[in-house]
Design an enzyme around this catalytic site. Structure first.
Site, PDB file in Angstrom:
ATOM      1  N   HIS A  13       0.833  -1.200   0.000  1.00  0.00           N
ATOM      2  CA  HIS A  13       0.000   0.000   0.000  1.00  0.00           C
ATOM      3  C   HIS A  13       0.873   1.258   0.000  1.00  0.00           C
ATOM      4  CE1 HIS A  13      -3.338   2.566   0.599  1.00  0.00           C
ATOM      5  NE2 HIS A  13      -3.377   2.567   1.922  1.00  0.00           N
ATOM      6  N   HIS A 133     -23.275   7.035  -6.635  1.00  0.00           N
ATOM      7  CA  HIS A 133     -23.927   8.226  -6.068  1.00  0.00           C
ATOM      8  C   HIS A 133     -24.501   7.968  -4.671  1.00  0.00           C
ATOM      9  CE1 HIS A 133     -28.034   6.693  -6.580  1.00  0.00           C
ATOM     10  NE2 HIS A 133     -27.518   6.064  -7.621  1.00  0.00           N
ATOM     11  N   HIS A 142     -12.243   0.074   3.672  1.00  0.00           N
ATOM     12  CA  HIS A 142     -11.412  -0.223   2.491  1.00  0.00           C
ATOM     13  C   HIS A 142     -12.309  -0.823   1.409  1.00  0.00           C
ATOM     14  CE1 HIS A 142      -7.787  -2.771   0.795  1.00  0.00           C
ATOM     15  NE2 HIS A 142      -8.364  -2.033  -0.118  1.00  0.00           N
TER      16      HIS A 142
HETATM   17  C1  LIG Z   1     -13.114 -14.075   2.935  1.00  0.00           C
HETATM   18  C2  LIG Z   1     -11.669 -14.197   3.392  1.00  0.00           C
HETATM   19  C3  LIG Z   1     -11.345 -13.037   4.348  1.00  0.00           C
HETATM   20  C4  LIG Z   1     -11.554 -15.522   4.127  1.00  0.00           C
HETATM   21  O1  LIG Z   1     -10.252 -15.693   4.538  1.00  0.00           O
HETATM   22  P1  LIG Z   1      -9.915 -16.881   5.532  1.00  0.00           P
HETATM   23  O2  LIG Z   1     -10.715 -16.736   6.777  1.00  0.00           O
HETATM   24  O3  LIG Z   1      -8.428 -16.945   5.668  1.00  0.00           O
HETATM   25  O4  LIG Z   1     -10.505 -18.147   4.812  1.00  0.00           O
HETATM   26  P2  LIG Z   1      -9.748 -19.385   4.132  1.00  0.00           P
HETATM   27  O5  LIG Z   1      -8.811 -18.899   3.081  1.00  0.00           O
HETATM   28  O6  LIG Z   1      -9.228 -20.238   5.234  1.00  0.00           O
HETATM   29  O7  LIG Z   1     -10.959 -20.127   3.422  1.00  0.00           O
HETATM   30  C5  LIG Z   1     -11.968 -20.795   4.139  1.00  0.00           C
HETATM   31  C6  LIG Z   1     -12.933 -21.382   3.118  1.00  0.00           C
HETATM   32  O8  LIG Z   1     -13.678 -20.306   2.515  1.00  0.00           O
HETATM   33  C7  LIG Z   1     -13.448 -20.294   1.099  1.00  0.00           C
HETATM   34  N1  LIG Z   1     -13.310 -18.880   0.708  1.00  0.00           N
HETATM   35  C8  LIG Z   1     -12.378 -18.021   1.130  1.00  0.00           C
HETATM   36  N2  LIG Z   1     -12.571 -16.811   0.593  1.00  0.00           N
HETATM   37  C9  LIG Z   1     -13.649 -16.927  -0.201  1.00  0.00           C
HETATM   38  C10 LIG Z   1     -14.332 -16.025  -1.030  1.00  0.00           C
HETATM   39  N3  LIG Z   1     -13.926 -14.741  -1.125  1.00  0.00           N
HETATM   40  N4  LIG Z   1     -15.415 -16.455  -1.690  1.00  0.00           N
HETATM   41  C11 LIG Z   1     -15.818 -17.741  -1.601  1.00  0.00           C
HETATM   42  N5  LIG Z   1     -15.207 -18.666  -0.827  1.00  0.00           N
HETATM   43  C12 LIG Z   1     -14.126 -18.252  -0.140  1.00  0.00           C
HETATM   44  C13 LIG Z   1     -12.162 -21.075   0.877  1.00  0.00           C
HETATM   45  O9  LIG Z   1     -12.116 -21.627  -0.408  1.00  0.00           O
HETATM   46  C14 LIG Z   1     -12.272 -22.120   1.967  1.00  0.00           C
HETATM   47  O10 LIG Z   1     -13.174 -23.107   1.554  1.00  0.00           O
HETATM   48  P3  LIG Z   1     -12.981 -24.650   1.983  1.00  0.00           P
HETATM   49  O11 LIG Z   1     -13.081 -24.667   3.475  1.00  0.00           O
HETATM   50  O12 LIG Z   1     -14.095 -25.346   1.277  1.00  0.00           O
HETATM   51  O13 LIG Z   1     -11.620 -25.022   1.487  1.00  0.00           O
HETATM   52  C15 LIG Z   1     -10.664 -14.104   2.212  1.00  0.00           C
HETATM   53  O14 LIG Z   1     -10.589 -15.305   1.483  1.00  0.00           O
HETATM   54  C16 LIG Z   1     -10.972 -12.998   1.236  1.00  0.00           C
HETATM   55  O15 LIG Z   1     -11.820 -13.079   0.341  1.00  0.00           O
HETATM   56  N6  LIG Z   1     -10.217 -11.894   1.434  1.00  0.00           N
HETATM   57  C17 LIG Z   1     -10.328 -10.737   0.588  1.00  0.00           C
HETATM   58  C18 LIG Z   1      -8.946 -10.387   0.073  1.00  0.00           C
HETATM   59  C19 LIG Z   1      -8.995  -9.165  -0.794  1.00  0.00           C
HETATM   60  O16 LIG Z   1     -10.027  -8.725  -1.247  1.00  0.00           O
HETATM   61  N7  LIG Z   1      -7.843  -8.577  -1.020  1.00  0.00           N
HETATM   62  C20 LIG Z   1      -7.801  -7.359  -1.798  1.00  0.00           C
HETATM   63  C21 LIG Z   1      -6.656  -6.503  -1.416  1.00  0.00           C
HETATM   64  S1  LIG Z   1      -6.755  -4.975  -2.240  1.00  0.00           S
END
Ligand SMILES: CC(C)(COP(=O)(O)OP(=O)(O)OC[C@H]1O[C@@H](n2cnc3c(N)ncnc32)[C@H](O)[C@@H]1OP(=O)(O)O)[C@@H](O)C(=O)NCCC(=O)NCCS
Length: 204
Positions: A13, A133, A142
């Protein structure tokens, strides 16, 4: 004095923040970071712990930390020290003339913020995201890369709308939520937690 900026946080960032700063006319940039092993970031010096800011009091400040809780803590510490916290708005963001943006907010390249939206302090409106809007974005929220908020969406403080997520019009999302990447939010979210999927459901 030439335009000079202290960026706190020498991670991804921070790198993007420095790039915007150069584009909008900053000539001197230094970073602070708690990780003493980082000495340089995108060609600028990394000077050490974020508390060591006293001698830069006349410089502008920007907090480039992704974690909203930490970002808020550092922001408040700078305010206590009466440092001048600035927003960094990329020249290639498209922002309506009727938008209000608080201080310490980053608006990245390709972001679109439409008329009558209100963006709080310490927010990140990330690359190619859109805030339509009448949206209201709480402090330290964020809107991640490529996320889209339709009209009149309210996003609470410290909530993170993940990459590529979509929020339907008139939806309210409370503070301290994580909306996962690619989620589609079609109902109000009143309870803090993590929401994923299409349509989004609570997982934590
Ligand atoms: C939702 C989120 C916070 C979950 O993170 P986490 O708690 O570490 O979850 P995990 O990676 O352990 O995943 C747990 C389960 O959820 C699923 N999962 C994780 N993120 C998902 C998403 N966005 N949509 C659908 N399923 C998702 C994984 O596939 C996993 O499934 P499984 O148990 O069947 O294998 C993360 O995956 C996410 O989407 N973060 C957003 C990152 C982002 O937008 N970054 C942008 C930076 S600018």
């Amino acid at each position: 004095m030439s335009k000079a900026l202290v960026i706190i946080g020498a991670g991804g960032h921070g790198k993007v923040a420095a790039d915007i700063a150069l584009k909008i006319g900053y000539e001197n940039i230094v970073f602070f970071d708690n990780n003493d092993s980082i000495k340089e970031c995108v060609g600028f010096p990394v000077l050490g712990k974020s508390e060591m800011t006293e001698k830069y009091k006349l410089w502008d400040f920007f907090v480039a930390i992704g974690n909203a809780v930490r970002r808020k803590e550092i922001f408040e510490m700078l305010e206590e020290k009466e440092c001048r916290i600035v927003s960094l708005i990329h020249p290639n963001a498209v922002i309506s003339r009727r938008v209000k943006i608080g201080k310490g907010t980053a608006v990245m390249a390709g972001a679109v913020i439409n008329t009558d939206a209100v963006i709080g302090d310490g927010c990140i409106i990330n690359t190619a995201s859109s805030v339509d809007h009448d949206c209201v974005i709480g402090d330290f929220a964020h809107i991640a890369v490529g996320a889209h908020l339709a009209g009149a969406v309210h996003v609470g403080q410290k909530t993170w709308i993940g990459a590529g997520a979509t929020v339907s019009n008139n939806i309210r999302i409370c503070g301290e939520c994580m909306v996962g990447a690619g989620a589609v939010v079609v109902k109000n979210i009143d309870e803090k937690g993590t929401y994923i999927g299409v349509p989004s459901v609570k997982t934590k």
